[in-house]
Design an enzyme around this catalytic site. Structure first.
Site, PDB file in Angstrom:
ATOM      1  N   THR A 129     -84.217  24.167  42.817  1.00 45.91           N
ATOM      2  CA  THR A 129     -82.914  23.920  42.198  1.00 45.91           C
ATOM      3  C   THR A 129     -81.847  23.610  43.236  1.00 45.91           C
ATOM      4  O   THR A 129     -81.164  22.581  43.172  1.00 45.91           O
ATOM      5  CB  THR A 129     -82.489  25.141  41.363  1.00 45.91           C
ATOM      6  OG1 THR A 129     -83.472  25.368  40.339  1.00 45.91           O
ATOM      7  CG2 THR A 129     -81.146  24.895  40.700  1.00 45.91           C
ATOM      8  N   VAL A 130     -81.697  24.489  44.218  1.00 48.55           N
ATOM      9  CA  VAL A 130     -80.638  24.297  45.222  1.00 48.55           C
ATOM     10  C   VAL A 130     -81.025  23.183  46.196  1.00 48.55           C
ATOM     11  O   VAL A 130     -80.179  22.373  46.590  1.00 48.55           O
ATOM     12  CB  VAL A 130     -80.349  25.614  45.965  1.00 48.55           C
ATOM     13  CG1 VAL A 130     -79.290  25.393  47.045  1.00 48.55           C
ATOM     14  CG2 VAL A 130     -79.880  26.677  44.984  1.00 48.55           C
TER      15      VAL A 130
ATOM     16  N   LYS B  87     -79.162  35.327  50.559  1.00 42.48           N
ATOM     17  CA  LYS B  87     -78.362  36.542  50.748  1.00 42.48           C
ATOM     18  C   LYS B  87     -79.209  37.749  51.154  1.00 42.48           C
ATOM     19  O   LYS B  87     -78.786  38.572  51.938  1.00 42.48           O
ATOM     20  CB  LYS B  87     -77.524  36.835  49.505  1.00 42.48           C
ATOM     21  CG  LYS B  87     -78.216  37.495  48.329  1.00 42.48           C
ATOM     22  CD  LYS B  87     -78.990  36.550  47.449  1.00 42.48           C
ATOM     23  CE  LYS B  87     -78.110  35.583  46.721  1.00 42.48           C
ATOM     24  NZ  LYS B  87     -78.858  34.707  45.791  1.00 42.48           N
TER      25      LYS B  87
ATOM     26  N   GLU C 179     -72.680  30.209  54.012  1.00 46.84           N
ATOM     27  CA  GLU C 179     -71.671  30.237  52.954  1.00 46.84           C
ATOM     28  C   GLU C 179     -72.291  30.337  51.568  1.00 46.84           C
ATOM     29  O   GLU C 179     -71.783  31.059  50.695  1.00 46.84           O
ATOM     30  CB  GLU C 179     -70.803  28.968  53.046  1.00 46.84           C
ATOM     31  CG  GLU C 179     -69.703  28.890  52.006  1.00 46.84           C
ATOM     32  CD  GLU C 179     -68.623  29.937  52.201  1.00 46.84           C
ATOM     33  OE1 GLU C 179     -68.504  30.820  51.324  1.00 46.84           O
ATOM     34  OE2 GLU C 179     -67.922  29.891  53.226  1.00 46.84           O
TER      35      GLU C 179
ATOM     36  N   VAL D  97     -73.351  33.781  49.241  1.00 42.06           N
ATOM     37  CA  VAL D  97     -72.479  34.641  48.436  1.00 42.06           C
ATOM     38  C   VAL D  97     -71.632  33.783  47.504  1.00 42.06           C
ATOM     39  O   VAL D  97     -70.919  32.884  47.948  1.00 42.06           O
ATOM     40  CB  VAL D  97     -71.558  35.500  49.323  1.00 42.06           C
ATOM     41  CG1 VAL D  97     -70.649  36.370  48.453  1.00 42.06           C
ATOM     42  CG2 VAL D  97     -72.374  36.372  50.270  1.00 42.06           C
TER      43      VAL D  97
ATOM     44  N   GLY E  50     -72.178  31.431  45.310  1.00 45.14           N
ATOM     45  CA  GLY E  50     -72.443  30.015  45.061  1.00 45.14           C
ATOM     46  C   GLY E  50     -71.498  29.087  45.789  1.00 45.14           C
ATOM     47  O   GLY E  50     -71.442  29.057  47.008  1.00 45.14           O
TER      48      GLY E  50
ATOM     49  N   ILE F  96     -68.161  29.058  45.738  1.00 42.89           N
ATOM     50  CA  ILE F  96     -66.845  29.582  46.124  1.00 42.89           C
ATOM     51  C   ILE F  96     -66.832  29.766  47.636  1.00 42.89           C
ATOM     52  O   ILE F  96     -67.664  30.497  48.175  1.00 42.89           O
ATOM     53  CB  ILE F  96     -66.546  30.926  45.435  1.00 42.89           C
ATOM     54  CG1 ILE F  96     -66.656  30.807  43.920  1.00 42.89           C
ATOM     55  CG2 ILE F  96     -65.152  31.431  45.825  1.00 42.89           C
ATOM     56  CD1 ILE F  96     -66.564  32.132  43.189  1.00 42.89           C
TER      57      ILE F  96
ATOM     58  N   LYS G  14     -74.891  40.705  48.461  1.00 41.75           N
ATOM     59  CA  LYS G  14     -73.679  39.912  48.677  1.00 41.75           C
ATOM     60  C   LYS G  14     -72.529  40.780  49.183  1.00 41.75           C
ATOM     61  O   LYS G  14     -71.787  40.371  50.082  1.00 41.75           O
ATOM     62  CB  LYS G  14     -73.288  39.208  47.374  1.00 41.75           C
ATOM     63  CG  LYS G  14     -74.322  38.195  46.901  1.00 41.75           C
ATOM     64  CD  LYS G  14     -74.037  37.724  45.484  1.00 41.75           C
ATOM     65  CE  LYS G  14     -75.103  36.759  44.980  1.00 41.75           C
ATOM     66  NZ  LYS G  14     -74.915  36.404  43.557  1.00 41.75           N
TER      67      LYS G  14
ATOM     68  N   GLY H 175     -76.114  27.788  40.457  1.00 43.48           N
ATOM     69  CA  GLY H 175     -76.325  26.435  39.949  1.00 43.48           C
ATOM     70  C   GLY H 175     -76.633  25.479  41.073  1.00 43.48           C
ATOM     71  O   GLY H 175     -76.289  25.713  42.233  1.00 43.48           O
TER      72      GLY H 175
END
Length: 435
Positions: free
Chosen positions: A13-14, A104, A128, A131, A133, A135, A204, A301
């Site tokens: 997915t990522v 994480k 980054e 934690v 996603g 943000i 996280k 996501g």
């Protein structure tokens, strides 16, 4: 200028989202980074699986092939867990390759050793996406708030738990129904324990607290509690009293030490965090110079997380020619400046509490309970009896306390449970007023 070649470990997915963002926004990303960033190879679990977006991409089932490839400049680890992923990251660092990861668990459990080795080898490890996603909370704490002494972090940092509690709030259904809905929508895994037991959020919080307070990563010291015991009636009673129940990660600096805890909590409805619904994440940071600030967005996501992965890639490319001693430290503070600040045991923390208990409808029942609280120095803020009941029939009592130390509340609930007029288990949820 020569393109920077990236090797992806994982094309799920990522990984797929990262590849899509890099290709779609290639020109914009190159303008920001100063060089082209090109994915040259990817490690996948199943080479036979049909894939639409891998044209021109070298695929392998062996992650170490990419890690050892001298033509790869940056390794992006998107495998997850701390098995193969840990081996690959450490080997990449040994090979003097920069690393970007969204893992994480890897950072929370092994970050101290990983960052020490990266420092020795003169490479960067960017995380980054580990934690919240998309943000940019790591960059905010590490760079944007560098002038501040950070006093507190409070966050909704697990989208699965937030969806389940939001669903229970909106539908009035129980935990099992909300979990089944989350699984049907793909927000919860078939085995959701990692999320609903609070482990994901604790990973996280470990990372956030280390960056905020300049302490080593210490996952084992986080108090971890999930949401499986939150009942529909607790959500309804909390709502009646002006609160929402959220799964909260909280790191707080106190005079006695640092609090690190993950658990359900009642939050006043007027608080911004109380109104973060569905699978969204939000983190409240309280700093001495800036004051409170809130960071909100998609916590998971494909493309939201890819946004953070690619931002890390741009940062690494920008810094690749700089002196390693002058780069932004992995955990915000210079490696030799991390402080061994005391971490408080959960029994030492101070907060208010919500209690729900079943009692027999007899004279003097509430007096006996309040006497126990009084003897332990616990003040009661609110008492509600739900249902009138006939004499000796069971009724529900809801109590909100004022702030007290957890060890006193432990002693009080143990004593109350022994009363012959109290039936069943006592439900207890911490109450946090963050404003």
């Amino acid at each position: 200028m020569k393109a920077v070649k990236v090797g992806l470990l994982g094309l799920g997915t990522v990984g797929g989202g990262t590849l899509a963002v890099l290709r779609r926004n290639a020109d914009e990303i190159s303008r920001r980074a100063g060089r082209e960033i090109r994915v040259a190879a990817a490690a996948v679990r199943d080479l036979a699986k049909p894939r639409d977006t891998v044209d021109g991409l070298k695929l392998t089932a062996d992650a170490m092939q990419i890690v050892d490839d001298p033509g790869i400049d940056i390794v992006v680890e998107l495998i997850g867990g701390d098995g193969v992923a840990k081996q690959a990251v450490l080997r990449a660092i040994d090979n003097r390759k920069h690393v970007v990861t969204a893992n994480k668990a890897l950072i929370a459990l092994h970050g101290n050793a990983i960052f020490e080795k990266a420092q020795q080898r003169g490479v960067m490890v960017a995380f980054e996406a580990a934690v919240a996603g998309g943000i940019p909370i790591i960059k905010t704490l590490r760079e944007g708030l560098a002038a501040n002494r950070i006093e507190e972090l409070a966050g909704i940092i697990n989208g699965t738990c937030n969806y389940i509690l939001t669903r229970m709030q909106e539908s009035g259904g129980d935990f099992g129904e909300a979990l089944a809905a989350a699984q049907q929508l793909g927000y919860a895994e078939a085995d959701p324990a990692f999320d609903i037991d609070g482990v994901d959020a604790a990973h996280k919080l470990t990372i956030l607290a280390s960056i905020a307070f300049g302490i080593p990563l210490q996952f084992e010291r986080v108090h971890v509690q999930g949401i499986t015991e939150v009942a529909a009636e607790d959500i309804a009673f909390a709502d009646e009293l002006g609160y929402r129940i959220k799964h909260l990660g909280l790191a707080r600096r106190t005079a006695a030490g640092i609090e690190l805890r993950v658990h359900p909590a009642l939050i006043p409805k007027r608080e911004l965090l109380a109104n973060v619904g569905g699978v969204m994440n939000a983190i409240l940071a309280r700093a001495d110079a800036l004051g409170p600030s809130l960071y909100y967005g998609a916590g998971a996501g494909a493309e939201p997380t890819a946004s953070a992965v690619v931002a890390d890639l741009v940062d690494v490319v920008r810094a690749v020619t700089t002196d390693p001693e002058n780069r932004v430290p992995h955990l915000a503070f210079q490696p030799g400046s991390l402080a061994a600040l005391p971490l408080l045991a959960i029994e030492q923390i101070e907060t208010a509490y919500y209690l729900r208990l079943k009692v027999l409808n007899r004279p003097g029942v509430l007096a006996a309970i309040t006497r126990i609280f009084g003897d332990l120095g616990i003040s009661i803020d609110t008492v509600l009896q739900k249902g009138r009941g006939q004499p000796n029939q069971e009724v529900t009592v809801i109590m909100l306390t004022q702030v007290t130390q957890e060890r006193h509340m432990n002693a009080a609930t143990a004593a109350i449970a022994k009363l012959d007029t109290v039936t069943g288990d006592i439900a207890r949820i911490r109450l946090e007023k963050l404003s």
